[in-house]
Design a protein around this motif. Structure first.
Motif, PDB file in Angstrom:
ATOM      1  N   ALA A 107       0.814  -1.222   0.000  1.00 43.71           N
ATOM      2  CA  ALA A 107       0.000   0.000   0.000  1.00 43.71           C
ATOM      3  C   ALA A 107       0.845   1.267   0.000  1.00 43.71           C
ATOM      4  CB  ALA A 107      -0.924  -0.004   1.212  1.00 43.71           C
ATOM      5  N   ALA A 108       2.176   1.132  -0.078  1.00 42.77           N
ATOM      6  CA  ALA A 108       3.061   2.304   0.029  1.00 42.77           C
ATOM      7  C   ALA A 108       2.793   3.295  -1.102  1.00 42.77           C
ATOM      8  CB  ALA A 108       4.515   1.856   0.003  1.00 42.77           C
ATOM      9  N   PRO A 109       2.554   4.580  -0.774  1.00 38.20           N
ATOM     10  CA  PRO A 109       2.281   5.562  -1.831  1.00 38.20           C
ATOM     11  C   PRO A 109       3.540   6.054  -2.528  1.00 38.20           C
ATOM     12  CG  PRO A 109       2.148   6.609   0.316  1.00 38.20           C
ATOM     13  CD  PRO A 109       2.411   5.151   0.574  1.00 38.20           C
ATOM     14  N   GLU A 110       4.678   6.008  -1.841  1.00 34.31           N
ATOM     15  CA  GLU A 110       5.931   6.518  -2.394  1.00 34.31           C
ATOM     16  C   GLU A 110       7.069   5.578  -2.027  1.00 34.31           C
ATOM     17  OE1 GLU A 110       6.337  10.411  -0.803  1.00 34.31           O
ATOM     18  OE2 GLU A 110       4.858  11.315  -2.159  1.00 34.31           O
ATOM     19  N   LEU A 111       8.220   5.790  -2.676  1.00 32.15           N
ATOM     20  CA  LEU A 111       9.352   4.895  -2.472  1.00 32.15           C
ATOM     21  C   LEU A 111       9.869   4.884  -1.031  1.00 32.15           C
ATOM     22  CD1 LEU A 111      11.284   2.897  -3.832  1.00 32.15           C
ATOM     23  CD2 LEU A 111      12.825   4.821  -4.278  1.00 32.15           C
ATOM     24  N   PRO A 112       9.999   6.017  -0.330  1.00 27.75           N
ATOM     25  CA  PRO A 112      10.496   5.952   1.050  1.00 27.75           C
ATOM     26  C   PRO A 112       9.652   5.045   1.946  1.00 27.75           C
ATOM     27  CG  PRO A 112      10.620   8.201   0.256  1.00 27.75           C
ATOM     28  CD  PRO A 112       9.879   7.419  -0.785  1.00 27.75           C
ATOM     29  N   ALA A 113       8.338   5.105   1.798  1.00 27.58           N
ATOM     30  CA  ALA A 113       7.477   4.233   2.600  1.00 27.58           C
ATOM     31  C   ALA A 113       7.690   2.773   2.228  1.00 27.58           C
ATOM     32  CB  ALA A 113       6.013   4.621   2.403  1.00 27.58           C
ATOM     33  N   LEU A 114       7.873   2.501   0.942  1.00 31.09           N
ATOM     34  CA  LEU A 114       8.126   1.137   0.505  1.00 31.09           C
ATOM     35  C   LEU A 114       9.453   0.621   1.043  1.00 31.09           C
ATOM     36  CD1 LEU A 114       7.512  -1.360  -1.192  1.00 31.09           C
ATOM     37  CD2 LEU A 114       8.418  -0.152  -3.180  1.00 31.09           C
ATOM     38  N   LEU A 115      10.464   1.473   1.051  1.00 27.96           N
ATOM     39  CA  LEU A 115      11.768   1.055   1.574  1.00 27.96           C
ATOM     40  C   LEU A 115      11.686   0.752   3.067  1.00 27.96           C
ATOM     41  CD1 LEU A 115      14.194   3.508  -0.276  1.00 27.96           C
ATOM     42  CD2 LEU A 115      13.605   1.144  -0.869  1.00 27.96           C
ATOM     43  N   GLY A 116      10.964   1.597   3.809  1.00 26.99           N
ATOM     44  CA  GLY A 116      10.812   1.346   5.243  1.00 26.99           C
ATOM     45  C   GLY A 116      10.087   0.037   5.513  1.00 26.99           C
ATOM     46  N   ALA A 117       9.014  -0.218   4.750  1.00 24.98           N
ATOM     47  CA  ALA A 117       8.287  -1.474   4.924  1.00 24.98           C
ATOM     48  C   ALA A 117       9.152  -2.660   4.513  1.00 24.98           C
ATOM     49  CB  ALA A 117       7.000  -1.443   4.106  1.00 24.98           C
ATOM     50  N   SER A 118       9.986  -2.481   3.491  1.00 25.65           N
ATOM     51  CA  SER A 118      10.857  -3.569   3.042  1.00 25.65           C
ATOM     52  C   SER A 118      11.860  -3.957   4.124  1.00 25.65           C
ATOM     53  CB  SER A 118      11.602  -3.155   1.768  1.00 25.65           C
ATOM     54  OG  SER A 118      10.699  -2.942   0.701  1.00 25.65           O
ATOM     55  N   VAL A 119      12.361  -2.972   4.851  1.00 23.20           N
ATOM     56  CA  VAL A 119      13.269  -3.277   5.966  1.00 23.20           C
ATOM     57  C   VAL A 119      12.554  -4.145   7.001  1.00 23.20           C
ATOM     58  CG1 VAL A 119      14.569  -2.298   7.880  1.00 23.20           C
ATOM     59  CG2 VAL A 119      14.680  -1.218   5.639  1.00 23.20           C
ATOM     60  N   LEU A 120      11.313  -3.769   7.350  1.00 22.91           N
ATOM     61  CA  LEU A 120      10.561  -4.546   8.341  1.00 22.91           C
ATOM     62  C   LEU A 120      10.275  -5.953   7.842  1.00 22.91           C
ATOM     63  CD1 LEU A 120       8.028  -1.879   9.667  1.00 22.91           C
ATOM     64  CD2 LEU A 120      10.038  -2.803  10.837  1.00 22.91           C
TER      65      LEU A 120
END
Length: 421
Positions: A107-120
């Motif tokens: 559901a990440a709207p932008e790349l920074p949110a996707l990167l943070g979720a990818s770390v988790l």
């Protein structure tokens, strides 16, 4: 007439490990595959992420890097908890958090949110290295290799199938679809394992800081652990170098194929899944060192076969299929042998042993991937093949040195000298 004293009370029944049924082993193998796949399917969808979020392809590739780094952190920080907490709530909790993290990524709207979720996702999807020591404790000693081989088959299946399935699903429904499907899969498996796993006591009551420091202490005190870590770092480094370089080769002018060709090549190598249980049974019967030697020699031979990929065309593709198949078999068989060896060292510290082993292997794989890209850029595909030969030769040299010491040590002792403690 005097009677003999009663026999001593038998140990508490809880001291005997619960039975590990065939059905539960298969479910655990599926869990391993689903968890491992979470850090590999982003390799196939990162170009789609670039298009969907409007970022350069090399920037979108950070979703792969962040997931892999998160996985390394999770191995070091969370896998030792298997020696401190019962496995059933630990595994179910990690899978549940992984599912939520995958939902956030999808559901990440932008790349920074996707990167943070990818770390988790990377941090919490360390299910396979948590399950392996648990299964080693539940399985009988004469079946430990076979069970570990089945679990590794599941992990390999997740590694190989996730790239092909992630790429195909992403092309069809967009880059978010693989994340959402993976979230549903993780959540469903969490529910199943919360009901199916047996109740097991915690092996130790050590504090968390002591558990995290434990793998470093074990590396210092256990030479067999260091040897296993070296084998895995070298062979897995060669494995990662090849799969990094082959993506560049297949999309180059030599072949002119698309990114999905890498997934299809990985799909061909699903046949290696059948080899891991066989390697486990061989390790149970003949010992892990015999299997390690065959695996290292297999990896060394694969370097020569893979070199034929430089020819291009049908001949080159045949060489790539055969060479990657040989290397995949070597990596999986070697890993089975290494884990059989280390899990026999200290039963009460299997999670910490696996933490040290997986961390070293992952570091070797990361280095191999980096060196593979550099070798391809500077020397082409033959440079990657030379790197594979070098890394596997280093593993072979270590193995032969160990055998030489093992053979000469008894003859070096003077007659009447007691054995070392």
């Amino acid at each position: 007439m005097p009677t003999s004293p009663p026999p001593p009370a038998s140990p508490c029944p809880s001291a005997s490990p619960p039975a590990l049924s065939r059905g539960l082993v298969l479910l655990l193998a599926v869990a391993c595959g689903a968890a491992v796949g979470n850090i590999y399917f982003p390799q196939a969808v990162s170009p789609l992420v670039a298009t969907g979020l409007g970022v350069p392809p090399d920037t979108a590739a950070l979703v792969v890097t962040t997931a892999q780094l998160g996985y390394a952190v999770g191995i070091f920080l969370l896998v030792p908890l298997g020696d401190r907490f019962p496995y059933r709530p630990l595994i179910a909790t990690l899978l549940g958090i992984t599912a939520l993290s995958l939902l956030a990524a999808g559901a990440a709207p932008e790349l920074p949110a996707l990167l943070g979720a990818s770390v988790l996702v990377g941090v919490t999807t360390v299910i396979a290295p948590v399950i392996a020591p648990m299964a080693a404790g539940l399985a009988p000693a004469d079946r430990r290799g076979a069970v570990n081989g089945t679990l590794l088959s599941g992990s390999l299946g997740g590694m190989l199938l996730s790239r092909a399935a992630g790429g195909a699903l992403g092309e069809w429904l967009g880059w978010r679809a693989p994340y959402l499907l993976a979230a549903a899969l993780a959540g469903g498996i969490a529910v199943l394992l919360a009901r199916a796993l047996p109740t097991t006591p915690a092996p130790t009551r050590q504090r968390y800081a002591s558990l995290v420091a434990g793998p470093l202490r074990l590396l210092r005190t256990e030479p067999e652990l260091r040897r296993s870590c070296w084998y895995q770092a070298m062979v897995f480094g060669a494995f990662q170098a090849v799969w990094t370089g082959v993506a560049l080769l297949l999309t180059s002018g030599t072949y002119g194929l698309g990114a999905q060709a890498v997934g299809l090549l990985a799909l061909v190598n699903v046949a290696t899944m059948a080899c891991s249980p066989l390697a486990g049974r061989k390790a149970d019967r003949r010992g892990p060192d015999a299997v390690s030697l065959v695996a290292i020699l297999d990896a060394l031979v694969s370097a020569g076969v893979l070199a034929g990929g430089v020819l291009g065309g049908a001949v080159g593709l045949t060489a790539l299929v055969a060479g990657t198949l040989l290397l995949d078999v070597a990596m999986s068989a070697g890993m089975v042998a290494n884990q059989v060896r280390i899990f026999a060292l200290r039963p009460e510290a299997r999670s910490r042993l696996n933490t040290a082993y997986m961390t070293c292997g992952f570091l070797g794989g990361s280095l191999g991937s980096w060196l593979g890209a550099r070798a391809y850029t500077g020397l082409g595909w033959l440079g990657v093949c030379a790197l594979v030969a070098l890394l596997t030769s280093l593993a072979l040299g270590r193995h032969l040195a160990h055998r030489r010491r093992t053979v000469t040590r008894p003859s070096a002792a003077r007659p009447g000298t007691p054995p070392a403690p």
